[in-house]
Design a protein around this motif. Structure first.
Motif, PDB file in Angstrom:
ATOM      1  N   ASP A   1      13.531  94.122  32.210  1.00 12.94           N
ATOM      2  CA  ASP A   1      13.238  93.216  31.098  1.00 12.94           C
ATOM      3  C   ASP A   1      13.107  93.997  29.809  1.00 12.94           C
ATOM      4  O   ASP A   1      13.626  93.613  28.774  1.00 12.94           O
TER       5      ASP A   1
ATOM      6  N   ARG B   1      17.152  86.975  20.483  1.00 18.27           N
ATOM      7  CA  ARG B   1      16.102  87.107  21.505  1.00 18.27           C
ATOM      8  C   ARG B   1      15.989  85.864  22.362  1.00 18.27           C
ATOM      9  O   ARG B   1      15.841  85.942  23.572  1.00 18.27           O
TER      10      ARG B   1
ATOM     11  N   ARG C   1      18.806  85.317  24.604  1.00 19.00           N
ATOM     12  CA  ARG C   1      18.849  86.437  25.554  1.00 19.00           C
ATOM     13  C   ARG C   1      20.235  87.044  25.686  1.00 19.00           C
ATOM     14  O   ARG C   1      20.679  87.390  26.775  1.00 19.00           O
TER      15      ARG C   1
ATOM     16  N   PHE D   1      24.739  80.138  20.508  1.00 18.03           N
ATOM     17  CA  PHE D   1      24.169  79.074  21.336  1.00 18.03           C
ATOM     18  C   PHE D   1      25.063  78.838  22.551  1.00 18.03           C
ATOM     19  O   PHE D   1      24.588  78.649  23.673  1.00 18.03           O
TER      20      PHE D   1
ATOM     21  N   ARG E   1      24.583  81.577  25.189  1.00 16.49           N
ATOM     22  CA  ARG E   1      23.206  81.943  25.528  1.00 16.49           C
ATOM     23  C   ARG E   1      23.030  82.069  27.048  1.00 16.49           C
ATOM     24  O   ARG E   1      23.704  81.398  27.819  1.00 16.49           O
TER      25      ARG E   1
ATOM     26  N   GLY F   1      18.467  79.275  30.065  1.00 15.89           N
ATOM     27  CA  GLY F   1      18.770  77.872  30.337  1.00 15.89           C
ATOM     28  C   GLY F   1      17.919  76.967  29.467  1.00 15.89           C
ATOM     29  O   GLY F   1      18.413  76.025  28.861  1.00 15.89           O
ATOM     30  N   HIS F   2      16.639  77.310  29.369  1.00 23.18           N
ATOM     31  CA  HIS F   2      15.735  76.460  28.607  1.00 23.18           C
ATOM     32  C   HIS F   2      15.847  76.758  27.115  1.00 23.18           C
ATOM     33  O   HIS F   2      15.971  77.898  26.712  1.00 23.18           O
ATOM     34  N   ILE F   3      15.798  75.713  26.304  1.00 22.09           N
ATOM     35  CA  ILE F   3      15.822  75.914  24.854  1.00 22.09           C
ATOM     36  C   ILE F   3      14.376  75.901  24.373  1.00 22.09           C
ATOM     37  O   ILE F   3      13.727  74.849  24.370  1.00 22.09           O
ATOM     38  N   TYR F   4      13.874  77.059  23.968  1.00 21.30           N
ATOM     39  CA  TYR F   4      12.498  77.153  23.472  1.00 21.30           C
ATOM     40  C   TYR F   4      12.402  76.418  22.144  1.00 21.30           C
ATOM     41  O   TYR F   4      13.378  76.325  21.399  1.00 21.30           O
TER      42      TYR F   4
ATOM     43  N   TRP G   1      15.200  75.079  18.751  1.00 20.06           N
ATOM     44  CA  TRP G   1      15.521  73.772  18.164  1.00 20.06           C
ATOM     45  C   TRP G   1      15.452  73.866  16.655  1.00 20.06           C
ATOM     46  O   TRP G   1      16.346  73.407  15.942  1.00 20.06           O
TER      47      TRP G   1
END
Lengths: 62, 493
Positions: free
Chosen positions: B20, B104, B107, B170, B173, B176-179, B183
């Motif tokens: 990481d 970031r 990722r 985008f 990316r 999977g999750h859009i923080y 948005w």
């Protein structure tokens, strides 16, 4: 003048349309389901929850 | 550290936290060139813009100052100040923070660095052309769009590259999750070119006639704050507050609600600048209603940030990033609620056309946005140059000069503006007396400008030091010493 208004209307339709599509897509693809997991998505095993990641420089600080 | 194959060279048996850390270091390193270029030019224009602002502030109380030099007349200086701090400082700072956050949060290492570097160069060229245009007398009398017509296409082209880049990032990316910050970032990067292009076409290339010009002018000017600077500032706050203290955002649900309600209500707000103007009443009324509805995103954001920070306020002692960002986040709540009240016609009839409005603008763009940008830079730059900030005390000086300076400036303009407005409202009082009421407060504002500029000079010095010879090197890439955060250095405030 006319071209300007056409641009405004098109811009509005395209932008609000894409916002609508975005919210539908987000709901469908589960962006609003795993809420707790989502909040934790900026942490990982190296920078886990509970570990601060910033501080004033200590060395050379005098 | 720059090589994209670094990750693959790590032994697959390495423990996951190491992986990481390496992945994050690789992503941070990939953003170095473009982000530092945007930051560096932004800080340069901030100093120039503030200098012009400072001269204009002193010219208000000493109208004779530099009156023999045409390009230093108030009519050119003041728009030059506004456009330099808005497009020279705030936009590139926002782009720099936005690029880093996007990489970031997606990722993935930053793609197409050359495109971004060219965009930064072209953007700054546009600023230079626009600034020269205003100073030689080519400026347009449209607030927030004073840059002459020949400068705007340069800026638009530079910005369009950034928008295309966001879509590419985008698309590629890995997360999977859009923080929630994503948005805000994604929306802001697409809203701004739309606003800029629409306003320029309808006001410059194919100008509409009469009052419609005013409507479009304020639709643009307010949305640039609400749909561009605000989302970028909030994206940074939503990332850095949890990240720095190591605690997920209090209510993720509220943060999403805040985003979508901001998107829904903010774009209606511009017409509240035209209360009392020759406009259809429904336009202004709808805008006033939307301004009041802004309570929803503002309160949700305020509750969320406060509850996340609750129990962690001692972190303000040891984190420079958090100190600036929390100051900015609190200012966001204050400036937004103030804005809502200013949209109510009873108060607006007193504060409109007074220094009160100028105080509100600085509360928004400096106490909220600029402070959040400073805080973000304190977090980002060490991770790009691979070393710590050289001096903790100078950071403290920067913070306190900025905080005291902006509180003094906003306080002076708000009080002075109210007295000025009440004098203007009073039929028994002369116009001259309204000016006299405001004068001591204007002098105070001029002094606060020096204090703010002092803070900026300290920051510029620190930034240049970071580029030339950063402080103590890090042991492992972007792996900051996490132990002993409550060490004795927290004594110095």
């Amino acid at each position: 003048m006319t071209a300007g208004i056409i641009l405004l209307v098109f811009g509005f339709v395209i932008l609000s349309g894409s916002a609508l599509l975005a919210i539908c897509w987000a709901a469908k693809s589960g962006q609003f389901s795993n809420i707790t997991e989502g909040a934790a998505s900026i942490f990982d095993q190296d920078e886990p929850v509970g570990v601060p990641t910033d501080r004033f420089p200590v060395k050379n600080s005098q | 550290m720059n090589s994209p194959s670094l990750l693959s060279t790590i032994n697959p048996a390495t423990e996951p936290d190491k992986l990481d850390s390496v992945e994050r270091a690789e992503i941070d390193a990939s953003t170095r060139g473009p982000v530092l270029l945007f930051f560096g030019t932004a800080i340069f224009w901030l100093l120039m813009g503030s200098l012009l602002g400072l001269i204009s502030a002193w010219k208000i109380t000493n109208p004779g100052l530099f009156d023999s030099i045409s390009w230093l007349t108030f009519g050119r200086l003041r728009p030059a100040h506004l456009n330099l701090v808005a497009y020279g400082w705030a936009v590139p700072a926002a782009i720099g923070v936005g690029l880093w956050l996007t990489a970031r949060l997606c990722r993935v290492p930053l793609l197409h660095a050359k495109l971004l570097i060219s965009s930064a160069i072209v953007w700054n060229l546009g600023i230079l052309v626009g600034l020269s245009g205003i100073l030689i007398g080519d400026g347009r009398s449209i607030e927030w769009l004073e840059f002459p017509a020949y400068a705007t296409p340069i800026l638009f082209i530079a910005y369009a590259c950034i928008s295309v880049w966001t879509i590419i990032m985008f698309r590629f990316r890995k997360s999977g999750h859009i923080y929630v910050s994503q948005w805000y970032l994604f929306a802001a990067f697409l809203w701004f070119p739309w606003l800029y292009a629409t306003a320029n076409i309808l006001l410059v290339w194919q100008p509409v006639q009469g009052p419609a010009q005013g409507a479009i002018n304020w639709w643009y000017a307010h949305n640039v704050l609400g749909l561009w600077f605000t989302p970028i500032g909030l994206a940074a706050a939503y990332y850095f507050i949890p990240k720095v203290i190591g605690r997920p955002i209090h209510s993720y649900y509220l943060s999403i609600l805040g985003f979508w309600s901001l998107a829904l209500f903010y774009s209606w707000n511009g017409m509240h600048h035209l209360i009392g103007g020759p406009f259809p009443a429904w336009m202004v009324s709808a805008s006033v209603v939307a301004s009041v509805m802004m309570f929803i995103p503002v309160i949700t954001t305020a509750i969320n940030h406060h509850m996340t920070m609750k129990g962690h306020f001692e972190a303000l002692n040891w984190s420079p990033t958090l100190r600036f960002i929390v100051f900015g986040a609190v200012s966001y709540t204050v400036v937004s609620l103030q804005g809502t009240f200013m949209a109510i016609p009873a108060l607006n009839s007193i504060t409109h056309f007074t220094d009160y409005t100028i105080g509100h603008a600085h509360l928004g763009l400096y106490a909220f946005f600029t402070m959040i940008m400073f805080g973000s830079m304190y977090y980002i730059v060490p991770r790009l140059v691979g070393g710590e900030w050289p001096c903790a005390n100078l950071i403290r000086w920067h913070f306190w000069l900025s905080a005291v300076g902006i509180i003094l400036m906003v306080g002076a303009l708000t009080l002075g503006g109210l007295l000025q407005g009440l004098a203007l409202y009073d039929v028994a009082s002369t116009f001259r007396s309204s000016i006299e009421f405001a004068t001591p407060f204007r002098v105070l504002r001029g002094i606060s400008g020096f204090i703010l500029m002092g803070g900026q000079l300290v920051f510029a010095y620190l930034f240049v030091q970071m580029l030339l010879k950063p402080g103590s090197q890090k042991k492992s890439p972007a792996h900051f010493d996490k132990s002993d955060n409550s060490s004795n250095d927290s004594v110095a405030i």
